[in-house]
Design a protein around this motif. Sequence first.
Motif, PDB file in Angstrom:
ATOM      1  N   ASN A 151      10.527  25.515  30.810  1.00 11.24           N
ATOM      2  CA  ASN A 151      11.994  25.528  30.802  1.00 11.24           C
ATOM      3  C   ASN A 151      12.568  24.215  31.308  1.00 11.24           C
ATOM      4  OD1 ASN A 151      12.898  28.979  31.724  1.00 11.24           O
ATOM      5  ND2 ASN A 151      11.786  28.176  29.974  1.00 11.24           N
ATOM      6  N   VAL A 152      11.903  23.608  32.276  1.00 13.84           N
ATOM      7  CA  VAL A 152      12.445  22.425  32.945  1.00 13.84           C
ATOM      8  C   VAL A 152      12.331  21.178  32.072  1.00 13.84           C
ATOM      9  CG1 VAL A 152      12.131  20.866  34.914  1.00 13.84           C
ATOM     10  CG2 VAL A 152      12.068  23.344  35.262  1.00 13.84           C
ATOM     11  N   SER A 153      11.194  21.006  31.416  1.00 12.27           N
ATOM     12  CA  SER A 153      10.948  19.787  30.648  1.00 12.27           C
ATOM     13  C   SER A 153      11.044  19.975  29.141  1.00 12.27           C
ATOM     14  CB  SER A 153       9.562  19.244  30.982  1.00 12.27           C
ATOM     15  OG  SER A 153       8.548  20.136  30.527  1.00 12.27           O
ATOM     16  N   ILE A 205      14.464  26.975  39.448  1.00 13.87           N
ATOM     17  CA  ILE A 205      15.529  27.694  40.144  1.00 13.87           C
ATOM     18  C   ILE A 205      16.812  26.860  40.213  1.00 13.87           C
ATOM     19  CG2 ILE A 205      16.219  28.602  42.408  1.00 13.87           C
ATOM     20  CD1 ILE A 205      13.399  29.606  42.791  1.00 13.87           C
ATOM     21  N   THR A 206      16.670  25.537  40.279  1.00 13.30           N
ATOM     22  CA  THR A 206      17.841  24.669  40.423  1.00 13.30           C
ATOM     23  C   THR A 206      18.150  23.851  39.170  1.00 13.30           C
ATOM     24  OG1 THR A 206      16.391  22.995  41.415  1.00 13.30           O
ATOM     25  CG2 THR A 206      17.635  24.417  42.919  1.00 13.30           C
ATOM     26  N   HIS A 207      17.278  23.898  38.173  1.00 12.13           N
ATOM     27  CA  HIS A 207      17.451  23.100  36.967  1.00 12.13           C
ATOM     28  C   HIS A 207      17.852  23.978  35.783  1.00 12.13           C
ATOM     29  CE1 HIS A 207      15.503  20.178  39.447  1.00 12.13           C
ATOM     30  NE2 HIS A 207      15.400  19.282  38.481  1.00 12.13           N
ATOM     31  N   PRO A 208      18.460  23.378  34.765  1.00 11.67           N
ATOM     32  CA  PRO A 208      18.861  24.170  33.600  1.00 11.67           C
ATOM     33  C   PRO A 208      17.666  24.642  32.779  1.00 11.67           C
ATOM     34  CG  PRO A 208      19.268  21.845  33.203  1.00 11.67           C
ATOM     35  CD  PRO A 208      18.895  21.964  34.650  1.00 11.67           C
ATOM     36  N   VAL A 209      17.839  25.784  32.144  1.00 14.82           N
ATOM     37  CA  VAL A 209      16.854  26.299  31.197  1.00 14.82           C
ATOM     38  C   VAL A 209      17.088  25.586  29.870  1.00 14.82           C
ATOM     39  CG1 VAL A 209      16.053  28.328  29.934  1.00 14.82           C
ATOM     40  CG2 VAL A 209      16.726  28.531  32.344  1.00 14.82           C
ATOM     41  N   LYS A 210      16.168  24.739  29.490  1.00  9.68           N
ATOM     42  CA  LYS A 210      16.318  23.955  28.261  1.00  9.68           C
ATOM     43  C   LYS A 210      15.737  24.740  27.076  1.00  9.68           C
ATOM     44  CE  LYS A 210      16.272  19.480  30.617  1.00  9.68           C
ATOM     45  NZ  LYS A 210      15.567  18.194  30.774  1.00  9.68           N
ATOM     46  N   ILE A 236      25.235  22.676  34.402  1.00 14.36           N
ATOM     47  CA  ILE A 236      24.813  23.429  33.219  1.00 14.36           C
ATOM     48  C   ILE A 236      23.544  24.179  33.581  1.00 14.36           C
ATOM     49  CG2 ILE A 236      23.902  23.247  30.878  1.00 14.36           C
ATOM     50  CD1 ILE A 236      25.891  21.026  30.377  1.00 14.36           C
ATOM     51  N   ALA A 237      23.572  25.486  33.393  1.00 13.91           N
ATOM     52  CA  ALA A 237      22.449  26.343  33.772  1.00 13.91           C
ATOM     53  C   ALA A 237      21.527  26.649  32.615  1.00 13.91           C
ATOM     54  CB  ALA A 237      22.976  27.656  34.367  1.00 13.91           C
ATOM     55  N   ASN A 238      22.078  26.783  31.413  1.00  7.19           N
ATOM     56  CA  ASN A 238      21.278  27.144  30.248  1.00  7.19           C
ATOM     57  C   ASN A 238      21.789  26.429  29.002  1.00  7.19           C
ATOM     58  OD1 ASN A 238      21.560  29.603  32.112  1.00  7.19           O
ATOM     59  ND2 ASN A 238      19.787  30.200  30.913  1.00  7.19           N
ATOM     60  N   PHE A 269      22.958  30.706  39.496  1.00  8.48           N
ATOM     61  CA  PHE A 269      21.554  30.472  39.190  1.00  8.48           C
ATOM     62  C   PHE A 269      21.378  29.174  38.395  1.00  8.48           C
ATOM     63  CE2 PHE A 269      21.086  35.379  39.073  1.00  8.48           C
ATOM     64  CZ  PHE A 269      21.191  35.418  40.450  1.00  8.48           C
ATOM     65  N   HIS A 270      20.190  28.595  38.523  1.00  8.21           N
ATOM     66  CA  HIS A 270      19.827  27.365  37.811  1.00  8.21           C
ATOM     67  C   HIS A 270      20.838  26.246  38.076  1.00  8.21           C
ATOM     68  CE1 HIS A 270      16.608  29.452  35.767  1.00  8.21           C
ATOM     69  NE2 HIS A 270      17.455  30.356  35.339  1.00  8.21           N
ATOM     70  N   SER A 271      21.163  26.066  39.343  1.00  3.96           N
ATOM     71  CA  SER A 271      22.099  25.005  39.713  1.00  3.96           C
ATOM     72  C   SER A 271      21.735  24.459  41.087  1.00  3.96           C
ATOM     73  CB  SER A 271      23.536  25.545  39.736  1.00  3.96           C
ATOM     74  OG  SER A 271      23.773  26.292  40.926  1.00  3.96           O
TER      75      SER A 271
END
Length: 376
Positions: A221-223, A240-245, A149-151, A190-192
């Motif tokens: 975005n990360v936390s 860059i590798t984590h979802p945009v929360k 999940i990216a976003n 992106f974001h994965s």
Amino acid sequence: MTTYLFPGQGSQSKGMGKNAFDDFPDLVAQADEILGYSIKKLCLEDPDNQLNNTQYTQPALYVVNALLYRQHLQQGGREPDFLAGHSLGEYNALQAAGVMSFSDGLSLVKRRGELMSKSVGGAMAAIIRLGADEVERCLIENNLTDIDIANYNSPMQTVLSGLNADLEVAQPIFEKAGAMFIPLNTSGAFHSRYMGNARAEFFDFLNQFKFSAPEIPVVSNVSAQPQKPENIHQSLADQITHPVKWTQSIRYLLDQGETELIEIGGGDILTKMVKAIQAGDEKPRRRRNRVIPDIIQKREPESVALNSEALTPNKAVEAWNHRHPIGTRVRVAGYDDIFVTRSIARLLFGIRAVVYMEGYKGYFSLTDVTPEVTNG
């Protein structure tokens, strides 16, 4: 209270910033020197059709967002109580908070765009009409664990990221579940987890810069929590590798009593997301002592507390499997019963440390699981 929100990639359009470039000639000149081309010409004319190319999109958005923010303040806009940005927009939020200079921020964004544009073989898709819980469950039940999940954009809009072939397999599955599956025009996943090489190179590049403590709280975005000064380097690399929360970030702001969230940029993408989050947020925003067993918990932090040690999800999985075999009796937050693990711990979607329980169709987050202590 007031929060300013800065949009990211996807909000670009030819002609953006046309009323702001001439107001800030010194900043435009700095941008041209750093980038090696005319940022005004790119944004207003786009003569070589490069504006939608990640390598050019990200610097263009950063510059326009920064100029429009300054223009807003000059025209009487008040100083915000909070700042937030969607993906690339987080750099504008940090710059507005005094964490970095305009030029340092642009140098970072330029390198970020270059690295992300090198990604090949990946794809992204927006899932509409299914809640994030349903999207996560669909991925698990259909063994689509190579897709991340990216976003988390809004309660009914979640973006997936993965390899082209995997997303092609996923499309009919999600459509059968009642979702709209919309492939996105991106050059990579992106974001994965598939951006790992870009993240590693960018982390090294980040270490060349020094950041100041935010003068205004910036929601990460990360936390989905305010950035801590000591974590900014790590957070920007992890982004860059984590979802945009984003959904979680807006919920955090709403929980602070935020009544005015203003988008600073060339469009209303974030404004629409905020309205969707407010309209669709029927469940309590703060889940206390409650676990939903048939889905993955969304409130997993970026580091996992396991036996009083602050661990990354990868380390948490390793530590759990080293200490606790399958069949371990555990307690789960929100439940009085004793549970028994049915699997080893694993990393799901590249970021979540989870374990399966007997008698339940789904994973539980390790943050909610405590081994039962016995005597003798």
